[in-house]
Design a protein around this motif. Structure first.
Motif, short mmCIF file in Angstrom:
data_model
loop_
_atom_site.label_atom_id
_atom_site.label_comp_id
_atom_site.label_asym_id
_atom_site.label_seq_id
_atom_site.Cartn_x
_atom_site.Cartn_y
_atom_site.Cartn_z
N VAL A 289 -30.72 11.83 50.81
CA VAL A 289 -30.79 12.59 49.57
C VAL A 289 -31.90 13.62 49.70
N ARG A 290 -31.58 14.88 49.38
CA ARG A 290 -32.57 15.94 49.49
C ARG A 290 -33.69 15.70 48.49
N PRO A 291 -34.95 15.73 48.93
CA PRO A 291 -36.05 15.47 48.00
C PRO A 291 -36.13 16.57 46.94
N GLY A 292 -36.62 16.21 45.80
CA GLY A 292 -36.75 17.17 44.71
C GLY A 292 -37.63 16.60 43.62
N ASP A 293 -37.73 17.31 42.51
CA ASP A 293 -38.53 16.87 41.38
C ASP A 293 -37.85 15.66 40.74
N PRO A 294 -38.49 14.48 40.72
CA PRO A 294 -37.82 13.29 40.17
C PRO A 294 -37.51 13.44 38.68
N TRP A 295 -38.32 14.21 37.95
CA TRP A 295 -38.02 14.43 36.53
C TRP A 295 -36.72 15.20 36.37
N HIS A 296 -36.54 16.22 37.20
CA HIS A 296 -35.29 17.00 37.14
C HIS A 296 -34.10 16.16 37.58
N GLN A 297 -34.30 15.34 38.62
CA GLN A 297 -33.21 14.48 39.09
C GLN A 297 -32.83 13.46 38.03
N ALA A 298 -33.82 12.87 37.38
CA ALA A 298 -33.53 11.89 36.33
C ALA A 298 -32.81 12.54 35.16
N THR A 299 -33.24 13.75 34.80
CA THR A 299 -32.60 14.45 33.69
C THR A 299 -31.16 14.81 34.03
N ALA A 300 -30.94 15.31 35.25
CA ALA A 300 -29.58 15.67 35.66
C ALA A 300 -28.68 14.43 35.69
N ALA A 301 -29.21 13.31 36.20
CA ALA A 301 -28.41 12.08 36.23
C ALA A 301 -28.10 11.58 34.82
N THR A 302 -29.06 11.71 33.92
CA THR A 302 -28.84 11.28 32.53
C THR A 302 -27.82 12.18 31.84
N GLU A 303 -27.84 13.47 32.17
CA GLU A 303 -26.87 14.39 31.57
C GLU A 303 -25.44 14.09 32.02
N GLY A 381 -47.08 13.04 37.24
CA GLY A 381 -46.38 14.20 37.80
C GLY A 381 -46.12 15.29 36.79
N GLN A 382 -46.14 14.99 35.49
CA GLN A 382 -45.94 16.01 34.46
C GLN A 382 -47.16 16.01 33.56
N SER A 383 -47.70 17.19 33.30
CA SER A 383 -48.96 17.27 32.58
C SER A 383 -48.79 17.72 31.14
N ASP A 384 -47.88 18.66 30.88
CA ASP A 384 -47.79 19.22 29.53
C ASP A 384 -46.74 18.53 28.66
N GLY A 385 -46.04 17.54 29.18
CA GLY A 385 -45.04 16.83 28.39
C GLY A 385 -43.67 17.45 28.42
N ALA A 386 -43.51 18.62 29.06
CA ALA A 386 -42.21 19.30 29.06
C ALA A 386 -41.16 18.49 29.80
N ALA A 387 -41.53 17.89 30.93
CA ALA A 387 -40.56 17.11 31.71
C ALA A 387 -40.09 15.89 30.93
N LEU A 388 -41.01 15.22 30.25
CA LEU A 388 -40.64 14.05 29.45
C LEU A 388 -39.76 14.46 28.28
N ALA A 430 -39.56 14.00 18.95
CA ALA A 430 -40.25 14.97 18.10
C ALA A 430 -41.75 14.99 18.38
N GLN A 431 -42.33 13.81 18.59
CA GLN A 431 -43.77 13.73 18.85
C GLN A 431 -44.15 14.41 20.16
N ILE A 432 -43.25 14.39 21.13
CA ILE A 432 -43.54 14.97 22.44
C ILE A 432 -43.10 16.43 22.52
N ALA A 433 -41.91 16.74 21.98
CA ALA A 433 -41.32 18.07 22.17
C ALA A 433 -41.99 19.14 21.31
N GLU A 434 -42.37 18.81 20.09
CA GLU A 434 -42.91 19.83 19.19
C GLU A 434 -44.12 20.55 19.78
N PRO A 435 -45.13 19.84 20.29
CA PRO A 435 -46.27 20.56 20.89
C PRO A 435 -45.87 21.41 22.09
#
Length: 564
Positions: A289-303, A381-388, A430-435
């Motif tokens: 499996v080609r390495p990549g951002d695990p947050w993006h991979q998890a999001t794509a798999a969830t989608e 791996g994620q600092s600003d909460g955007a990935a979460l 909402a608690q994570i995305a709004e900021p």
């Protein structure tokens, strides 16, 4: 209303003593009979002129008499005990109402069918407003055994009817895959010790998290010990590990011995054979499996989960739900303190929606499982909460589809659990995305640039364009489009790619959904100007080329069959 059947051996003496005693935490108030097999059994709670212990002895002696008369022919299992509890919000029922409920339960369970004078002896004891205890002996008065085939299911079915007849809270019918509930004794013990959850619930959460995080059986046992549990493997004569039990340090019985819980008693899917099967199904990928951002991979798999639930077979769908539950179990570790409690509640609630009678195929969920494990091992791996926020947005849609999938399969308890999980996920999201969205909006482009993006939106998705532009997240969406342009992406192209990933028809906020998709796409390597020009020429040539003429040949027919 919840009836819970427990069977035992020996005399009813100890059970009667407990029911008419003070309880383990002095919780028994005014214990007395509300019903019995003959309507005039001795009542230790309503005999003020007599010694209560003598009345208790008279009562259990009469209850045990059919068993005693059988002597050596008595069954091994002799005691039938069924607490019946109402919901906290239900009205307080009278003694007469509880007596009628007890008669209906023992009749449905085969203990004392209506009109059967030779049925088993039973009593119903009330020592609290919200529940009764039914105690019976498992020998009929004519010496035969009671016919109580599937008495647990029969009692549950009757309880659903009682809820309707008495206007009580209506519980969802189950399929036998729910985890075992904590007992009243466990609840009182947790309350005495100042704990919010019972030992059973704490252990179940920790074991489930270890299953979600482990890649092998050895790692699973290492994680169990790392979380502070005491682990006791069960080995066979050959020395092979057949199972396991866990205990919390300091959780001991009257003999000062640890109180052990086997994996299968915590939940059916936490037995060692089931865990081994899941670990084997989720083993290493056969291809690299080609390495990549695990947050993006998890999001794509969830989608992709909604597609599996609507177009895949049921075993694959069940495997996807199990993986989604595992992801939710690990996600609170990565979350900020403000959202951790809600994510814990979402994971605990959705756990019921991860199991059904359908056997799970875990192989299709390897990417989600592995990417979330990578996130769990490196939560910074994620600092600003955007990935979460991006992942939670995808999870909200997946859980909503899980609720509809369970509804289609008539899994009432699982459907309700998914619906409750959505509420907790929405709060955490909402608690994570709004900021994050507010921070993105501060970098919104000029009004002219936003008009250009809006023009393309109206051409690409006219049915959603106005709603997106009027959304509070519009400035954040414009900001990520401008950021993608600044890194070499074509804004119109990347917007089209985001729109083609998945329909916006079921998105709660199309603007937010597009924001996360474009942010993920924008972080990919942008194509060079030469590659973009070559692609544009290819598309133009393909569009301008005339369609080749086709010559209709004779229709294909099967070869003639020779007749002899």
């Amino acid at each position: 209303m919840i009836p819970k059947i427990i069977t035992g051996r020996g005399s009813t003496r100890r059970l009667i003593a407990y029911l008419f005693g003070k309880g383990t935490a002095n919780e028994h108030v005014d214990p007395h009979l509300v019903g019995s097999w003959n309507d005039f059994a001795p009542d230790p709670g309503r005999s003020p002129q007599r010694d209560p212990k003598e009345v208790e002895k008279q009562l259990f002696t009469q209850l045990d008499q059919p068993i005693t008369m059988l002597g050596s022919r008595a069954p091994k299992t002799t005691v039938w005990h069924c607490p019946v509890r109402a919901a906290p919000e239900d009205p307080v029922l009278s003694d007469a109402q509880w007596a009628e409920i007890a008669r209906r339960i023992v009749a449905a369970a085969g203990i004392a069918p209506a009109g059967d004078a030779e049925a088993c002896r039973w009593v119903a004891v009330r020592h609290a407003d919200d529940h009764i205890h039914i105690a019976a002996t498992l020998a009929r008065q004519d010496g035969r055994r009671p016919r109580r085939d599937h008495d647990i299911r029969a009692a549950q079915r009757e309880a659903r009817k009682i809820e309707i007849d008495y206007g009580l809270r209506r519980l969802k019918p189950g399929d036998g895959t729910a985890a075992k509930r904590p007992t009243s004794k466990e609840h009182f013990k947790a309350k005495r010790q100042g704990q919010d959850a019972t030992s059973r619930e704490i252990l179940r959460k920790r074991v489930r998290r270890a299953v979600a995080a482990a890649s092998s059986e050895a790692e699973f046992f290492e994680l169990l010990e790392a979380t502070g549990m005491t682990v006791r493997p069960k080995t066979g004569p050959s020395g092979d590990v057949l199972g396991y039990s866990v205990a919390l340090p300091g959780d001991v019985n009257e003999q000062d011995e640890p109180i052990w819980y086997s994996g299968s008693t915590l939940a059916s899917d936490l037995s060692l054979p089931k865990i081994r099967q899941r670990l084997a199904d989720c083993g290493p990928e056969p291809v690299v499996v080609r390495p990549g951002d695990p947050w993006h991979q998890a999001t794509a798999a969830t989608e992709r989960i909604p597609h599996h639930l609507t177009h895949g077979d049921d075993r694959v769908a069940q495997g996807q739900l199990a993986a989604l539950g595992g992801a939710l179990a690990l996600l609170p570790v990565t979350a900020p303190d403000t959202a951790r409690a809600e994510l814990e509640r979402a994971a605990a609630t959705f756990e019921r929606a991860t199991r059904s009678r359908i056997a799970a195929d875990h192989t299709s969920a390897r990417v989600l499982r592995r990417s979330v494990q990578t996130i769990w091992r490196n939560p910074t791996g994620q600092s600003d909460g955007a990935a979460l926020a991006m992942l939670l947005n995808a999870m909200l849609t997946a859980v909503a589809f899980a609720m509809h999938w369970h509804r289609k399969h008539q899994h009432a308890q699982q459907e309700a659990a998914a619906g409750q999980a959505i509420v907790h996920l929405q709060t955490a999201y909402a608690q994570i995305a709004e900021p994050v969205l507010d921070n993105l909006a501060r970098n919104a482009p000029t009004l002219q640039t936003k008009h250009r993006y809006a023009h393309h939106l109206k051409q690409a998705v006219p049915e959603h364009a106005e709603r997106i532009i009027q959304d509070r997240a519009w400035d954040a969406l414009a900001a990520v489009l401008a950021e993608a342009e600044a890194t070499g992406h074509n804004a119109a192209t990347i917007l089209d790619q985001a729109l083609n990933q998945r329909t916006l028809d079921d998105a709660r906020s199309p603007a937010r959904a597009l924001t996360w998709r474009i942010q993920r796409l924008g972080q990919r390597h942008a194509p060079s100007p030469r590659a973009q020009a070559a692609k544009a020429r290819s598309v133009a040539q393909h569009t301008a080329a005339p369609a080749p003429a086709t010559t209709a040949g004779p229709p294909l027919r099967p070869p003639p069959v020779r007749r002899r």
